[in-house]
Design a protein around this motif. Structure first.
Motif, PDB file in Angstrom:
ATOM      1  N   LYS A  51       0.832  -1.203   0.000  1.00 38.64           N
ATOM      2  CA  LYS A  51       0.000   0.000   0.000  1.00 38.64           C
ATOM      3  C   LYS A  51       0.870   1.258   0.000  1.00 38.64           C
ATOM      4  CE  LYS A  51      -2.595   0.968   3.619  1.00 38.64           C
ATOM      5  NZ  LYS A  51      -3.635   0.887   4.660  1.00 38.64           N
ATOM      6  N   ARG A  52       1.982   1.191   0.725  1.00 33.82           N
ATOM      7  CA  ARG A  52       2.899   2.329   0.779  1.00 33.82           C
ATOM      8  C   ARG A  52       3.822   2.376  -0.433  1.00 33.82           C
ATOM      9  NH1 ARG A  52       3.726   0.543   6.206  1.00 33.82           N
ATOM     10  NH2 ARG A  52       5.658  -0.428   5.511  1.00 33.82           N
ATOM     11  N   GLY A  53       3.884   1.284  -1.184  1.00 33.98           N
ATOM     12  CA  GLY A  53       4.780   1.234  -2.328  1.00 33.98           C
ATOM     13  C   GLY A  53       6.224   0.980  -1.952  1.00 33.98           C
ATOM     14  N   ASP A  54       6.449   0.357  -0.784  1.00 33.12           N
ATOM     15  CA  ASP A  54       7.812   0.075  -0.337  1.00 33.12           C
ATOM     16  C   ASP A  54       8.541  -0.821  -1.335  1.00 33.12           C
ATOM     17  OD1 ASP A  54       7.154   1.493   1.889  1.00 33.12           O
ATOM     18  OD2 ASP A  54       7.500  -0.132   3.320  1.00 33.12           O
ATOM     19  N   ALA A  55       9.809  -0.540  -1.524  1.00 32.39           N
ATOM     20  CA  ALA A  55      10.627  -1.292  -2.466  1.00 32.39           C
ATOM     21  C   ALA A  55      10.818  -2.743  -2.035  1.00 32.39           C
ATOM     22  CB  ALA A  55      11.982  -0.618  -2.631  1.00 32.39           C
ATOM     23  N   ASP A  56      10.746  -3.020  -0.736  1.00 33.86           N
ATOM     24  CA  ASP A  56      11.004  -4.383  -0.267  1.00 33.86           C
ATOM     25  C   ASP A  56       9.752  -5.264  -0.227  1.00 33.86           C
ATOM     26  OD1 ASP A  56       9.821  -3.124   1.879  1.00 33.86           O
ATOM     27  OD2 ASP A  56      11.189  -3.939   3.365  1.00 33.86           O
ATOM     28  N   ALA A  57       8.643  -4.795  -0.778  1.00 32.62           N
ATOM     29  CA  ALA A  57       7.429  -5.622  -0.797  1.00 32.62           C
ATOM     30  C   ALA A  57       7.682  -6.934  -1.537  1.00 32.62           C
ATOM     31  CB  ALA A  57       6.266  -4.861  -1.426  1.00 32.62           C
ATOM     32  N   GLU A  58       8.473  -6.884  -2.589  1.00 35.90           N
ATOM     33  CA  GLU A  58       8.801  -8.096  -3.346  1.00 35.90           C
ATOM     34  C   GLU A  58       9.581  -9.084  -2.476  1.00 35.90           C
ATOM     35  OE1 GLU A  58       8.625 -10.763  -6.328  1.00 35.90           O
ATOM     36  OE2 GLU A  58       7.653  -8.801  -6.341  1.00 35.90           O
ATOM     37  N   ALA A  59      10.443  -8.584  -1.622  1.00 40.02           N
ATOM     38  CA  ALA A  59      11.212  -9.447  -0.728  1.00 40.02           C
ATOM     39  C   ALA A  59      10.297 -10.189   0.232  1.00 40.02           C
ATOM     40  CB  ALA A  59      12.247  -8.628   0.040  1.00 40.02           C
ATOM     41  N   ILE A  60       9.241  -9.546   0.683  1.00 37.41           N
ATOM     42  CA  ILE A  60       8.294 -10.213   1.583  1.00 37.41           C
ATOM     43  C   ILE A  60       7.566 -11.322   0.844  1.00 37.41           C
ATOM     44  CG2 ILE A  60       6.200  -9.916   2.968  1.00 37.41           C
ATOM     45  CD1 ILE A  60       7.186  -7.159   3.676  1.00 37.41           C
ATOM     46  N   LEU A  61       7.187 -11.090  -0.401  1.00 37.70           N
ATOM     47  CA  LEU A  61       6.551 -12.142  -1.196  1.00 37.70           C
ATOM     48  C   LEU A  61       7.463 -13.365  -1.296  1.00 37.70           C
ATOM     49  CD1 LEU A  61       4.886 -10.180  -4.115  1.00 37.70           C
ATOM     50  CD2 LEU A  61       3.735 -11.572  -2.395  1.00 37.70           C
ATOM     51  N   GLU A  62       8.754 -13.126  -1.543  1.00 36.25           N
ATOM     52  CA  GLU A  62       9.709 -14.227  -1.627  1.00 36.25           C
ATOM     53  C   GLU A  62       9.818 -14.956  -0.289  1.00 36.25           C
ATOM     54  OE1 GLU A  62      13.342 -12.584  -3.137  1.00 36.25           O
ATOM     55  OE2 GLU A  62      12.360 -11.890  -4.984  1.00 36.25           O
ATOM     56  N   LEU A  63       9.811 -14.215   0.810  1.00 33.94           N
ATOM     57  CA  LEU A  63       9.870 -14.826   2.137  1.00 33.94           C
ATOM     58  C   LEU A  63       8.657 -15.718   2.370  1.00 33.94           C
ATOM     59  CD1 LEU A  63      11.006 -15.157   5.016  1.00 33.94           C
ATOM     60  CD2 LEU A  63       9.800 -13.053   5.610  1.00 33.94           C
ATOM     61  N   ILE A  64       7.491 -15.243   2.017  1.00 36.21           N
ATOM     62  CA  ILE A  64       6.274 -16.035   2.197  1.00 36.21           C
ATOM     63  C   ILE A  64       6.363 -17.327   1.393  1.00 36.21           C
ATOM     64  CG2 ILE A  64       3.796 -16.111   1.695  1.00 36.21           C
ATOM     65  CD1 ILE A  64       3.751 -13.108   2.455  1.00 36.21           C
TER      66      ILE A  64
END
Length: 70
Positions: A51-64
């Motif tokens: 929602k904030r557009g954080d650059a590390d959102a993709e990293a969280i997807l990979e972690l999940i």
């Protein structure tokens, strides 16, 4: 087999009603209470970062995805 991420034990306190709701929902999804709470917490974090557009959102997807493999 991939690298296993180290997990840290934590204590989270719930009211009886909250615990019952979470336990029942976890069972409906064929998950343990712990796995359900972990997945829900990560989903909220990912949503907020996206929602904030954080650059590390993709990293969280990979972690999940890695956690699902474990």
């Amino acid at each position: 087999m991939g690298t296993v991420a180290r997990r840290t034990a934590m204590t989270i306190r719930f009211t009886e009603t909250q615990r019952d709701i979470l336990r029942d929902e976890a069972q409906r999804h064929g998950m343990t209470f712990t796995d359900f709470v972990r997945s829900a917490a990560l989903a909220v974090a990912l949503y907020e970062r996206g929602k904030r557009g954080d650059a590390d959102a993709e990293a969280i997807l990979e972690l999940i995805e890695r956690l699902r493999e474990d």
